[in-house]
Design a protein around this motif. Structure first.
Motif, mmCIF file in Angstrom:
data_model
loop_
_atom_site.group_PDB
_atom_site.id
_atom_site.type_symbol
_atom_site.label_atom_id
_atom_site.label_comp_id
_atom_site.label_asym_id
_atom_site.label_seq_id
_atom_site.Cartn_x
_atom_site.Cartn_y
_atom_site.Cartn_z
ATOM 1 N N LEU A 11 0.851 -1.199 0.000
ATOM 2 C CA LEU A 11 0.000 0.000 0.000
ATOM 3 C C LEU A 11 0.884 1.245 0.000
ATOM 4 O O LEU A 11 1.943 1.263 0.627
ATOM 5 N N GLU A 12 0.413 2.289 -0.672
ATOM 6 C CA GLU A 12 1.245 3.493 -0.760
ATOM 7 C C GLU A 12 0.966 4.473 0.371
ATOM 8 O O GLU A 12 1.442 5.594 0.370
ATOM 9 N N ARG A 13 0.150 4.077 1.321
ATOM 10 C CA ARG A 13 -0.124 4.903 2.505
ATOM 11 C C ARG A 13 0.042 4.012 3.721
ATOM 12 O O ARG A 13 0.126 2.790 3.576
ATOM 13 N N PRO A 14 0.109 4.602 4.922
ATOM 14 C CA PRO A 14 0.249 3.763 6.109
ATOM 15 C C PRO A 14 -0.911 2.781 6.222
ATOM 16 O O PRO A 14 -2.059 3.118 5.904
ATOM 17 N N VAL A 15 -0.595 1.562 6.633
ATOM 18 C CA VAL A 15 -1.624 0.528 6.817
ATOM 19 C C VAL A 15 -2.565 0.944 7.946
ATOM 20 O O VAL A 15 -2.120 1.440 8.981
ATOM 21 N N ARG A 16 -3.865 0.736 7.731
ATOM 22 C CA ARG A 16 -4.857 1.024 8.779
ATOM 23 C C ARG A 16 -5.351 -0.312 9.333
ATOM 24 O O ARG A 16 -5.999 -1.077 8.611
ATOM 25 N N ALA A 17 -4.974 -0.589 10.577
ATOM 26 C CA ALA A 17 -5.256 -1.909 11.152
ATOM 27 C C ALA A 17 -6.025 -1.764 12.456
ATOM 28 O O ALA A 17 -5.889 -0.761 13.167
ATOM 29 N N ASP A 67 -7.523 -1.656 6.441
ATOM 30 C CA ASP A 67 -6.812 -2.598 5.562
ATOM 31 C C ASP A 67 -6.658 -3.961 6.219
ATOM 32 O O ASP A 67 -6.439 -4.961 5.527
ATOM 33 N N LEU A 68 -6.709 -3.994 7.537
ATOM 34 C CA LEU A 68 -6.513 -5.256 8.261
ATOM 35 C C LEU A 68 -7.344 -5.245 9.540
ATOM 36 O O LEU A 68 -7.284 -4.284 10.308
ATOM 37 N N ILE A 69 -8.110 -6.311 9.726
ATOM 38 C CA ILE A 69 -8.845 -6.495 10.988
ATOM 39 C C ILE A 69 -8.397 -7.821 11.592
ATOM 40 O O ILE A 69 -8.404 -8.857 10.922
ATOM 41 N N VAL A 70 -8.006 -7.777 12.852
ATOM 42 C CA VAL A 70 -7.552 -8.972 13.576
ATOM 43 C C VAL A 70 -8.575 -9.307 14.663
ATOM 44 O O VAL A 70 -9.011 -8.421 15.402
ATOM 45 N N PHE A 71 -8.934 -10.582 14.725
ATOM 46 C CA PHE A 71 -9.721 -11.109 15.848
ATOM 47 C C PHE A 71 -8.890 -12.246 16.444
ATOM 48 O O PHE A 71 -8.695 -13.283 15.795
ATOM 49 N N SER A 72 -8.427 -12.107 17.647
ATOM 50 C CA SER A 72 -7.603 -13.138 18.261
ATOM 51 C C SER A 72 -8.308 -13.635 19.529
ATOM 52 O O SER A 72 -8.422 -12.887 20.508
ATOM 53 N N TYR A 73 -8.804 -14.846 19.471
ATOM 54 C CA TYR A 73 -9.540 -15.445 20.589
ATOM 55 C C TYR A 73 -10.637 -14.506 21.106
ATOM 56 O O TYR A 73 -10.870 -14.423 22.309
ATOM 57 N N ALA A 74 -11.274 -13.811 20.190
ATOM 58 C CA ALA A 74 -12.365 -12.912 20.567
ATOM 59 C C ALA A 74 -13.705 -13.447 20.067
ATOM 60 O O ALA A 74 -14.687 -13.484 20.815
ATOM 61 N N LEU A 75 -13.753 -13.892 18.800
ATOM 62 C CA LEU A 75 -15.062 -14.221 18.208
ATOM 63 C C LEU A 75 -15.789 -15.356 18.933
ATOM 64 O O LEU A 75 -17.020 -15.355 18.984
ATOM 65 N N THR A 76 -15.058 -16.319 19.500
ATOM 66 C CA THR A 76 -15.754 -17.398 20.225
ATOM 67 C C THR A 76 -16.408 -16.857 21.505
ATOM 68 O O THR A 76 -17.173 -17.565 22.147
ATOM 69 N N ILE A 93 -8.635 -9.959 6.648
ATOM 70 C CA ILE A 93 -9.096 -10.344 7.981
ATOM 71 C C ILE A 93 -8.183 -11.468 8.469
ATOM 72 O O ILE A 93 -7.809 -12.359 7.696
ATOM 73 N N ALA A 94 -7.783 -11.381 9.727
ATOM 74 C CA ALA A 94 -6.891 -12.392 10.311
ATOM 75 C C ALA A 94 -7.521 -12.859 11.622
ATOM 76 O O ALA A 94 -7.812 -12.043 12.496
ATOM 77 N N VAL A 95 -7.748 -14.178 11.711
ATOM 78 C CA VAL A 95 -8.460 -14.721 12.885
ATOM 79 C C VAL A 95 -7.695 -15.909 13.446
ATOM 80 O O VAL A 95 -7.275 -16.803 12.695
ATOM 81 N N VAL A 96 -7.508 -15.924 14.754
ATOM 82 C CA VAL A 96 -7.069 -17.150 15.429
ATOM 83 C C VAL A 96 -8.064 -17.382 16.558
ATOM 84 O O VAL A 96 -8.474 -16.438 17.240
ATOM 85 N N ASP A 97 -8.484 -18.648 16.694
ATOM 86 C CA ASP A 97 -9.485 -18.910 17.754
ATOM 87 C C ASP A 97 -9.611 -20.410 17.984
ATOM 88 O O ASP A 97 -9.096 -21.226 17.200
ATOM 89 N N PHE A 98 -10.313 -20.754 19.050
ATOM 90 C CA PHE A 98 -10.638 -22.150 19.315
ATOM 91 C C PHE A 98 -11.523 -22.673 18.183
ATOM 92 O O PHE A 98 -12.378 -21.954 17.672
ATOM 93 N N HIS A 99 -11.332 -23.970 17.835
ATOM 94 C CA HIS A 99 -12.171 -24.550 16.787
ATOM 95 C C HIS A 99 -13.126 -25.590 17.381
ATOM 96 O O HIS A 99 -14.320 -25.356 17.468
ATOM 97 N N ASP A 100 -12.618 -26.748 17.780
ATOM 98 C CA ASP A 100 -13.525 -27.760 18.331
ATOM 99 C C ASP A 100 -12.790 -28.639 19.340
ATOM 100 O O ASP A 100 -11.577 -28.527 19.509
ATOM 101 N N THR A 101 -13.571 -29.481 20.004
ATOM 102 C CA THR A 101 -13.014 -30.392 20.994
ATOM 103 C C THR A 101 -13.840 -31.678 21.006
ATOM 104 O O THR A 101 -15.060 -31.617 20.867
ATOM 105 N N PRO A 102 -13.193 -32.849 21.161
ATOM 106 C CA PRO A 102 -13.956 -34.088 21.269
ATOM 107 C C PRO A 102 -14.474 -34.301 22.703
ATOM 108 O O PRO A 102 -15.259 -35.222 22.931
ATOM 109 N N ALA A 103 -14.063 -33.445 23.642
ATOM 110 C CA ALA A 103 -14.374 -33.689 25.056
ATOM 111 C C ALA A 103 -15.538 -32.812 25.517
ATOM 112 O O ALA A 103 -15.405 -31.589 25.616
#
Ligand SMILES: C[S@@+](CC[C@H](N)C(=O)[O-])C[C@H]1O[C@@H](n2cnc3c(N)ncnc32)[C@H](O)[C@@H]1O
Length: 209
Positions: A46-52, A117-126, A149-159
């Protein structure tokens, strides 16, 4: 959900104090997500500062890494819980990180359409229960065309007992997020990883509007 209606400020009144000392042991993938997201956005040239923005930024850990990984970026952290954001404020003040902090429940009025330009969700959406699907729609609105969009979060568990315990801690553990991210964004990268020998799986998702 409005901040007043949410049970989370009550929950984090206590947990904010032990958050950074404990969460490293189970919120896996956060550093990797920030690194991958920053690399992807940097490659866009991008030719301008990233907006995150990080939505549900908590105590600000990822804001500090984002500001190191994206020098010159304009970074905003949004969180509904004042005790968490207070810690973020102190963390930001101790460093060269210039992040702006905003105490609010994330919603359409949090940013202007197309302004990020970038939205991060880290262990928030769950923890957006209800409201995770509306938050994804809103993030899509807030991203500029081609935004990430960048997301890291819990997915599933067998327990079952673990799912119940995480529910007590306001985390929905149903594998519900990844398919809805795929439905709304072009997939740039997806990873599904086991934690603690398969007690649960967490995911990373990088997508493009
Ligand atoms: C598990 S913490 C994650 C904090 C940080 N992102 C991290 O990776 O360490 C989840 C955060 O999301 C925030 N949160 C939950 N629902 C929210 C909402 N509707 N709007 C803004 N923040 C929210 C909570 O207050 C909490 O600080």
């Amino acid at each position: 959900m409005t901040a007043d209606a949410s049970p989370l400020p009550g929950y984090y009144r206590f947990h904010a104090r032990i958050y950074d000392a404990t969460r490293w042991s189970f919120l896996f993938g956060r550093d990797r997500l920030v690194r991958l997201a920053a690399e992807t956005v940097a490659r866009d040239g991008l030719e301008r500062p990233v907006r995150a923005a990080e939505i549900g930024c908590g105590t600000g850990r990822n804001l500090l890494s984002l500001s190191r990984a994206l020098p010159g970026a304009s970074i905003t952290g949004v969180d509904l819980c004042r005790p968490m954001l207070e810690r973020a404020r102190r963390a930001v003040a101790r460093t060269a990180c210039q992040a702006q902090l905003h105490c609010a429940a994330y919603g359409p009025g949090t940013f202007a359409p197309g302004s990020l330009d970038l939205i991060v969700f880290s262990y928030a959406l769950t923890m957006f229960n209800p409201g995770w699907d509306a938050a994804l729609d809103t993030a899509r609105e807030h991203l500029a065309p081609g935004g990430r969009i960048a997301v890291v979060d819990f997915h599933d568990t067998p327990a079952g007992w673990f799912r119940t315990w995480m529910g007590v801690n306001h985390v929905r553990f149903d594998g519900h997020l990844a398919p809805e991210l795929q439905a709304r964004f072009a997939v740039c990268r997806q990873e599904l990883r086991p934690a603690y020998g398969g007690l649960w799986r967490y995911f990373l998702f990088l997508g493009r509007k």
